[in-house]
Design a protein around this motif. Structure first.
Motif, short mmCIF file in Angstrom:
data_model
loop_
_atom_site.label_atom_id
_atom_site.label_comp_id
_atom_site.label_asym_id
_atom_site.label_seq_id
_atom_site.Cartn_x
_atom_site.Cartn_y
_atom_site.Cartn_z
N LEU A 24 0.83 -1.21 0.00
CA LEU A 24 0.00 0.00 0.00
C LEU A 24 0.86 1.26 0.00
CD1 LEU A 24 -1.82 -2.29 1.71
CD2 LEU A 24 -3.42 -0.40 1.56
N LEU A 25 2.11 1.13 0.47
CA LEU A 25 2.98 2.31 0.53
C LEU A 25 3.27 2.85 -0.87
CD1 LEU A 25 5.51 1.22 3.29
CD2 LEU A 25 3.21 2.18 3.50
N LEU A 26 3.26 1.96 -1.85
CA LEU A 26 3.46 2.34 -3.24
C LEU A 26 2.47 3.43 -3.67
CD1 LEU A 26 5.54 0.87 -5.00
CD2 LEU A 26 3.68 -0.52 -5.92
N GLY A 27 1.24 3.29 -3.21
CA GLY A 27 0.21 4.27 -3.56
C GLY A 27 0.17 5.45 -2.60
N GLY A 143 1.40 -3.33 13.59
CA GLY A 143 2.47 -3.38 12.59
C GLY A 143 2.08 -2.66 11.32
N ALA A 144 0.84 -2.93 10.84
CA ALA A 144 0.36 -2.28 9.62
C ALA A 144 0.25 -0.77 9.84
CB ALA A 144 -0.99 -2.86 9.22
N GLY A 145 -0.30 -0.37 11.00
CA GLY A 145 -0.52 1.05 11.30
C GLY A 145 0.78 1.83 11.39
N ILE A 146 1.77 1.26 12.09
CA ILE A 146 3.06 1.95 12.26
C ILE A 146 3.77 2.07 10.91
CG2 ILE A 146 5.39 1.65 13.19
CD1 ILE A 146 4.15 0.80 15.80
N THR A 147 3.65 1.03 10.09
CA THR A 147 4.29 1.07 8.77
C THR A 147 3.72 2.21 7.94
OG1 THR A 147 4.54 -1.32 8.88
CG2 THR A 147 4.78 -0.31 6.72
N LEU A 148 2.37 2.30 7.94
CA LEU A 148 1.75 3.37 7.16
C LEU A 148 2.11 4.74 7.74
CD1 LEU A 148 -0.37 3.76 4.79
CD2 LEU A 148 -1.70 4.71 6.65
N TRP A 149 2.11 4.83 9.08
CA TRP A 149 2.42 6.10 9.75
C TRP A 149 3.82 6.58 9.35
CZ3 TRP A 149 6.07 8.05 13.11
CH2 TRP A 149 5.73 9.25 13.75
N THR A 150 4.79 5.66 9.40
CA THR A 150 6.17 6.01 9.07
C THR A 150 6.26 6.50 7.62
OG1 THR A 150 6.85 4.26 10.57
CG2 THR A 150 8.54 5.15 9.11
N CYS A 151 5.59 5.77 6.73
CA CYS A 151 5.61 6.16 5.31
C CYS A 151 5.01 7.54 5.11
CB CYS A 151 4.86 5.13 4.49
SG CYS A 151 4.64 5.59 2.77
N TRP A 152 3.91 7.81 5.82
CA TRP A 152 3.22 9.11 5.66
C TRP A 152 4.11 10.24 6.15
CZ3 TRP A 152 -0.26 10.70 2.59
CH2 TRP A 152 -0.95 11.91 2.83
N GLN A 153 4.80 10.05 7.30
CA GLN A 153 5.68 11.09 7.83
C GLN A 153 6.84 11.35 6.87
OE1 GLN A 153 4.28 12.52 10.38
NE2 GLN A 153 2.84 10.80 10.41
N THR A 175 -2.27 2.16 -7.69
CA THR A 175 -2.12 0.88 -6.97
C THR A 175 -3.10 0.79 -5.80
OG1 THR A 175 -0.32 1.85 -5.69
CG2 THR A 175 0.30 0.51 -7.59
N LEU A 176 -3.52 1.94 -5.24
CA LEU A 176 -4.44 1.88 -4.09
C LEU A 176 -5.80 1.28 -4.44
CD1 LEU A 176 -3.76 5.00 -1.85
CD2 LEU A 176 -3.34 2.60 -1.36
N PRO A 177 -6.50 1.82 -5.49
CA PRO A 177 -7.75 1.14 -5.86
C PRO A 177 -7.53 -0.32 -6.25
CG PRO A 177 -7.25 2.95 -7.39
CD PRO A 177 -6.35 3.10 -6.21
N LEU A 178 -6.39 -0.63 -6.86
CA LEU A 178 -6.13 -2.03 -7.23
C LEU A 178 -6.03 -2.91 -5.98
CD1 LEU A 178 -3.48 -1.63 -10.10
CD2 LEU A 178 -5.90 -2.24 -10.32
N ILE A 179 -5.37 -2.38 -4.94
CA ILE A 179 -5.22 -3.14 -3.70
C ILE A 179 -6.57 -3.31 -3.01
CG2 ILE A 179 -4.28 -3.00 -1.35
CD1 ILE A 179 -1.73 -1.80 -2.71
N PHE A 180 -7.39 -2.26 -3.05
CA PHE A 180 -8.72 -2.38 -2.45
C PHE A 180 -9.53 -3.44 -3.19
CE2 PHE A 180 -8.76 2.18 -0.47
CZ PHE A 180 -7.80 1.75 0.41
N ILE A 181 -9.38 -3.49 -4.52
CA ILE A 181 -10.05 -4.54 -5.31
C ILE A 181 -9.56 -5.92 -4.87
CG2 ILE A 181 -10.11 -5.58 -7.63
CD1 ILE A 181 -10.25 -2.70 -8.76
N ALA A 182 -8.22 -6.05 -4.70
CA ALA A 182 -7.66 -7.34 -4.29
C ALA A 182 -8.14 -7.74 -2.90
CB ALA A 182 -6.13 -7.27 -4.32
N LEU A 183 -8.42 -6.75 -2.03
CA LEU A 183 -8.89 -7.06 -0.68
C LEU A 183 -10.39 -7.38 -0.67
CD1 LEU A 183 -7.03 -4.32 1.40
CD2 LEU A 183 -6.62 -6.78 1.49
N VAL A 184 -11.16 -6.71 -1.54
CA VAL A 184 -12.62 -6.86 -1.49
C VAL A 184 -13.08 -8.12 -2.24
CG1 VAL A 184 -14.79 -5.88 -2.35
CG2 VAL A 184 -13.17 -4.43 -1.12
N VAL A 185 -12.61 -8.30 -3.47
CA VAL A 185 -13.18 -9.34 -4.34
C VAL A 185 -13.20 -10.74 -3.69
CG1 VAL A 185 -12.88 -10.54 -6.55
CG2 VAL A 185 -12.79 -8.05 -6.46
#
Lengths: 233, 105
Positions: A24-27, A143-153, A175-185
């Motif tokens: 998700l960091l890619l997006g 783990g997921a939250g801290i990873t995203l937090w670090t990337c955002w900062q 890549t973000l909508p693609l990842i959401f598709i991969a999570l939802v479908v």
């Protein structure tokens, strides 16, 4: 996601969360950089711009805030706009709440702070995965939250101090909508869930013109209603 | 209202929104229908975020056959459905997006 590795200890859950958040960091990173660039364009002070990424820590609200600041809208109006834009987080809060009941207040507050769209998407997928039971899934969320937090900062800082690093003609945000598709479908296993998603998708497009992301809330509400109704039948 | 107050106020409001139901469900038993509707939150919200990105890139309607994002999204949905793999879904979606953008321009 497709793996059947059992992750039960806190540290293995934590690192699994870090790993699953990485794509998700890619997006997210391009958005962080664009935020930093926009904040500079709106002549916000450096410190305030970076502080907003850690204090507010919500992409859409930060984007709207810097845009409105640049056009001289009164601060109270900006505040209210940001609050409305962030209302969808209450849905995420309700969605993860049943899984956090056993945690200490400090844990619950910490995970609430980290409850962004992208951390939620990954964490709820792990929580609702019944093939992988475990009582340490809050470590995965962390783990997921801290990873995203670090990337955002870091990506906001890059945007603020360096400017945009990723070339604009490589549409990494997609890549973000693609990842959401991969999570939802894969989770559309029954008729009610599939109908809920389809209706939510339809309403999100029809109601896209509504301001402050209210179309998103409306889409979720109608979709949830349809899902609930079909499930009952 | 000074700028730093706006940032702190907005941060606090965002945090309280995110904490809202995590805190509330600790003290209040939600009705059964509400509990059951919660399983639809991820599939509805994430879909409602993703679909406008495909159909309305940049907020504007595009003719479906001339819209690389929509074509890429449809392929990604099929790949996600068949493979259940995040990596394959991203790769297929991005590859089709780049190819379709190149061909349609």
């Amino acid at each position: 996601m497709g793996e059947l590795k059992s992750a039960s200890s806190p540290s293995s859950e934590f690192w699994l969360g870090v790993r699953d958040e990485l794509p998700l960091l890619l997006g997210v990173a391009p958005f962080g950089m664009i935020y930093g660039v926009l904040a500079m364009a709106a002549s916000l002070p450096l410190g305030i711009s970076q502080a907003m990424s850690s204090i507010v820590f919500a992409g859409s609200a930060q984007f709207i805030t810097v845009q409105l600041l640049g056009s001289g809208v009164p601060l109270l109006i900006i505040f209210l706009t940001g609050v409305v834009v962030n209302l969808r987080h209450a849905l995420y809060s309700a969605s993860v709440a049943p899984y956090l009941q056993h945690l200490s207040p400090a844990w619950r507050a910490g995970l609430a702070y980290l409850l962004t769209d992208e951390a939620y998407a990954v964490a709820i997928n792990h929580y609702s995965d019944e093939t992988r039971p475990g009582k340490h899934k809050h470590w995965y969320f962390l783990g997921a939250g801290i990873t995203l937090w670090t990337c955002w900062q870091l990506s906001s800082a890059l945007g603020i101090f360096v400017g945009q690093v990723v070339p604009a003609d490589l549409p990494l945000e997609f890549t973000l909508p693609l990842i959401f598709i991969a999570l939802v479908v894969p989770n559309l296993r029954d008729r009610a869930a599939a109908a809920a998603a389809i209706v939510a998708g339809l309403v999100s497009v029809l109601a896209f013109g509504l301001p402050y992301k209210l179309g998103l809330l409306l889409a979720a509400a109608v979709g949830m209603g349809v899902g609930l109704w079909l499930e009952k039948k | 209202m000074p700028l730093w107050l706006l940032i702190i106020g907005l941060g606090l409001a965002t945090f309280l929104t995110r904490l809202s139901f995590i805190w509330l469900f600790q003290h209040w038993q939600p009705p059964e229908w509400l509990k059951r509707s919660l399983r639809f939150v991820p599939v509805t919200v994430l879909t409602a975020i993703a679909i406008p990105e495909l159909l309305l890139p940049g907020g504007d309607w595009m003719v479906p056959f001339a819209n690389p994002r929509l074509i890429a999204g449809v392929v990604a949905i099929l790949v996600a459905w068949r493979s259940r793999s995040m990596l394959l879904t991203i790769l297929a979606g991005m590859a089709v997006l780049l190819a379709a953008s190149a061909l349609l321009l």
